[in-house]
Scaffold this motif. Structure first.
Motif, mmCIF file in Angstrom:
data_model
loop_
_atom_site.group_PDB
_atom_site.id
_atom_site.type_symbol
_atom_site.label_atom_id
_atom_site.label_comp_id
_atom_site.label_asym_id
_atom_site.label_seq_id
_atom_site.Cartn_x
_atom_site.Cartn_y
_atom_site.Cartn_z
ATOM 1 N N ASP A 30 0.936 -1.108 -0.424
ATOM 2 C CA ASP A 30 0.158 0.313 0.101
ATOM 3 C C ASP A 30 0.704 1.589 0.234
ATOM 4 O O ASP A 30 -0.252 2.404 -0.260
ATOM 5 N N THR A 31 1.967 1.174 -0.330
ATOM 6 C CA THR A 31 2.712 2.187 -0.034
ATOM 7 C C THR A 31 3.320 2.457 -1.804
ATOM 8 O O THR A 31 4.698 1.362 -1.673
ATOM 9 N N GLN A 48 7.782 10.350 -1.136
ATOM 10 C CA GLN A 48 7.234 8.134 -0.694
ATOM 11 C C GLN A 48 5.588 8.893 -0.688
ATOM 12 O O GLN A 48 4.851 10.014 0.506
ATOM 13 N N TYR A 49 4.380 7.864 -1.098
ATOM 14 C CA TYR A 49 2.861 7.664 -0.792
ATOM 15 C C TYR A 49 2.335 6.766 -0.424
ATOM 16 O O TYR A 49 2.889 5.873 -0.335
ATOM 17 N N TYR A 50 1.527 7.464 0.975
ATOM 18 C CA TYR A 50 0.610 5.896 1.755
ATOM 19 C C TYR A 50 -0.552 6.825 2.532
ATOM 20 O O TYR A 50 -0.426 7.834 2.415
ATOM 21 N N GLU A 51 -1.477 5.684 2.413
ATOM 22 C CA GLU A 51 -2.689 6.635 2.402
ATOM 23 C C GLU A 51 -3.181 7.591 1.277
ATOM 24 O O GLU A 51 -3.818 8.590 1.797
ATOM 25 N N GLU A 52 -3.380 7.852 0.131
ATOM 26 C CA GLU A 52 -3.305 9.052 -0.864
ATOM 27 C C GLU A 52 -2.380 9.911 -0.556
ATOM 28 O O GLU A 52 -2.745 11.045 -1.129
ATOM 29 N N GLU A 53 -1.612 10.180 0.325
ATOM 30 C CA GLU A 53 -0.642 11.742 0.797
ATOM 31 C C GLU A 53 0.986 11.429 1.171
ATOM 32 O O GLU A 53 1.056 10.150 1.053
ATOM 33 N N SER A 65 6.206 16.861 -8.520
ATOM 34 C CA SER A 65 4.593 16.253 -7.901
ATOM 35 C C SER A 65 4.236 14.740 -8.039
ATOM 36 O O SER A 65 4.619 14.298 -8.877
ATOM 37 N N GLY A 66 3.187 14.374 -6.689
ATOM 38 C CA GLY A 66 3.192 13.184 -7.288
ATOM 39 C C GLY A 66 1.535 12.546 -7.030
ATOM 40 O O GLY A 66 0.349 13.699 -6.065
ATOM 41 N N HIS A 67 0.802 11.240 -7.070
ATOM 42 C CA HIS A 67 -0.722 11.591 -6.660
ATOM 43 C C HIS A 67 -0.173 9.972 -6.615
ATOM 44 O O HIS A 67 0.239 8.588 -6.522
ATOM 45 N N GLN A 68 -1.092 9.185 -5.019
ATOM 46 C CA GLN A 68 -1.233 8.611 -4.949
ATOM 47 C C GLN A 68 -2.894 7.796 -4.942
ATOM 48 O O GLN A 68 -4.428 8.994 -4.058
#
Lengths: 115, 108
Positions: A30-31, A48-53, A65-68
């Motif tokens: 999930d990460t 790093q992204y986890y829980e969409e943040e 920039s990023g996004h999950q």
């Protein structure tokens, strides 16, 4: 399980353009973390992204920039491309931060060339 | 500053010779250290981590906090060990900091 998949495998852009790279994590993970690997260098942590943040960020400008998404897949966006952004971009996935087996699995990467 | 240093870009040995790939780190706190390996045309993968104290493919690595080192060793190198090796440190937030890598070439 295909493991970590990244698309596209190769990309050619010109200076000033914008690019989006995509990553699907290994099943059960999930990460997602993103790394930039310049030629002859070790991977450098972008974020790093986890829980969409975004949970952690390396020393990269805001152009990165990023996004999950809810399905844990992720995108890396780079605006106003510079020649120096040419590199291999690696995505890595893992279980929830802090869990005992936080082993990173890497994708094959996206080779970005900026002309 | 959090930093990982691999002083050798290239290490060339003959098959059957001992191998030591050097890694030094700078970190204020209890480090969590790893060795990653990338074989030709394959993706980067975990070789071993210090908390497991395991031996993988005959490789071992001992954390020496006094010398801030985590050198990777193998008593008898094999041709299939030829690859890029990266030492990495994980900080408290989970960020992996990699060294520049050492290319190991094992000659027949």
């Amino acid at each position: 399980d295909a493991g970590v998949t990244q698309s596209p495998t190769h990309l050619i852009k010109t200076r000033g353009q914008q690019v989006t790279l995509r990553c699907s994590p290994k099943s059960g993970h999930d990460t997602v973390s993103w790394y930039q690997q310049a030629l002859g260098q070790g991977p450098q942590f972008i974020f790093q992204y986890y829980e969409e943040e975004e949970r952690q960020r390396g020393n990269f400008p805001d152009r990165f920039s990023g996004h999950q998404f809810p399905n844990y897949s992720s995108e890396l966006n780079v605006n106003a491309l510079l020649l120096g952004d040419s590199a291999l971009y690696l995505c890595a996935s893992s279980y929830t931060p802090g869990q005992a087996d936080e082993k990173l699995f890497f994708g094959s990467g996206t080779q970005l060339s900026v002309l | 500053a959090q930093r990982v240093t691999q002083p050798e870009k290239l290490l060339s040995v003959f098959k059957g010779a001992p191998v030591e790939l050097k890694c030094n780190y700078s970190y204020s706190g209890s480090p969590e250290l790893f060795w990653y390996v990338q074989y030709s045309r394959q993706r980067l993968q975990l070789l071993l981590r210090h908390i497991s104290r395991e031996s993988i493919k005959g490789f071992t690595a001992d954390l020496n906090k006094g010398e801030t080192s985590f050198h990777l060793k193998k008593p008898f190198a094999q041709e299939e060990d030829s690859a890029m090796y990266y030492c990495a440190l994980k900080n408290q937030g989970g960020k992996l900091i990699f060294g520049q890598g050492t290319e190991l070439s094992v000659k027949p």
